[in-house]
Design an enzyme around this catalytic site. Sequence first.
Site, PDB file in Angstrom:
ATOM      1  N   ASP A   9       1.296  -1.136  -0.144  1.00  0.00           N
ATOM      2  CA  ASP A   9      -0.113   0.192  -0.016  1.00  0.00           C
ATOM      3  C   ASP A   9       0.619   1.518   0.326  1.00  0.00           C
ATOM      4  O   ASP A   9       0.140   1.949   0.672  1.00  0.00           O
ATOM      5  CB  ASP A   9      -0.682  -0.235   1.085  1.00  0.00           C
ATOM      6  CG  ASP A   9      -2.021  -0.743   1.246  1.00  0.00           C
ATOM      7  OD1 ASP A   9      -1.581  -1.778   0.081  1.00  0.00           O
ATOM      8  OD2 ASP A   9      -2.350  -1.126   1.803  1.00  0.00           O
ATOM      9  N   LYS A 101      -6.925  -4.479  -3.127  1.00  0.00           N
ATOM     10  CA  LYS A 101      -7.765  -5.645  -1.989  1.00  0.00           C
ATOM     11  C   LYS A 101      -8.265  -4.078  -1.521  1.00  0.00           C
ATOM     12  O   LYS A 101      -8.226  -3.273  -1.961  1.00  0.00           O
ATOM     13  CB  LYS A 101      -6.769  -5.345  -0.873  1.00  0.00           C
ATOM     14  CG  LYS A 101      -6.355  -4.789  -0.700  1.00  0.00           C
ATOM     15  CD  LYS A 101      -5.209  -5.222   0.703  1.00  0.00           C
ATOM     16  CE  LYS A 101      -4.239  -4.349   1.295  1.00  0.00           C
ATOM     17  NZ  LYS A 101      -5.299  -2.795   1.811  1.00  0.00           N
ATOM     18  N   CYS A 143      -1.712  -2.509   8.180  1.00  0.00           N
ATOM     19  CA  CYS A 143      -1.322  -3.461   6.862  1.00  0.00           C
ATOM     20  C   CYS A 143      -0.392  -4.323   6.542  1.00  0.00           C
ATOM     21  O   CYS A 143      -0.012  -5.327   5.634  1.00  0.00           O
ATOM     22  CB  CYS A 143      -1.802  -2.112   5.439  1.00  0.00           C
ATOM     23  SG  CYS A 143      -4.121  -2.085   5.074  1.00  0.00           S
TER      24      CYS A 143
END
Length: 201
Positions: A9, A101, A143
Amino acid sequence: MSKALFIVDVQNDFTEGGALGVEGGDAVAERITAFLTTHAEEYAVIVASRDWHDAENDNGGHFHPEPDFRDTWPVHCVSGTAGAEYDPALDTGAVTHHVKKGQGMPAYSLFEGTTDEGVTVAHLLDEHGVIDVDVAGIATDHCVRASALDAIEHGRRVRVLTDLIAGVAPESSDAALAELAHAGAELVESGTTTGAATGHE
Ligand SMILES: [Zn+2]
């Protein structure tokens, strides 16, 4: 024995100036790019993930007008927007697989993502015989944490590259690293990884 690198990310909304920008995010993007120039060839698989949410709904309660910044968040990484794109300082030229995602739901782990062809990360690791996974990216306390724990859960040897991560808050980031170490992850600086015994043959 094959190695994989996870780049979690590293997106505009998670770096400085973004909807959920973390301190040090831009620097992480730059350092990962530098790391890749000298280390990319050591990895059989380099997976980069993007949080990729729906614009037209709250993504399963993930978006909230009064977020608590633990389980609920301001609107971020809406598919097709600039905020969802990789930070421009991240050179994705060496990335072998891109996964998305969070379409319509909260998704913290990169294992919850799939490629545009619908291939899961677990499948990619199996397909390439990956034993070792190095983890970098954003955010340490969310994450990165979830992705590293999932990699351990999937039976991989995990290293968190501590100079290539940035977190939302110092306390929760420290707690996440302690939790990961306890779960069996090795915490190492990226500069110390060259020539590791687990490198490519
Ligand atoms: Zn999200």
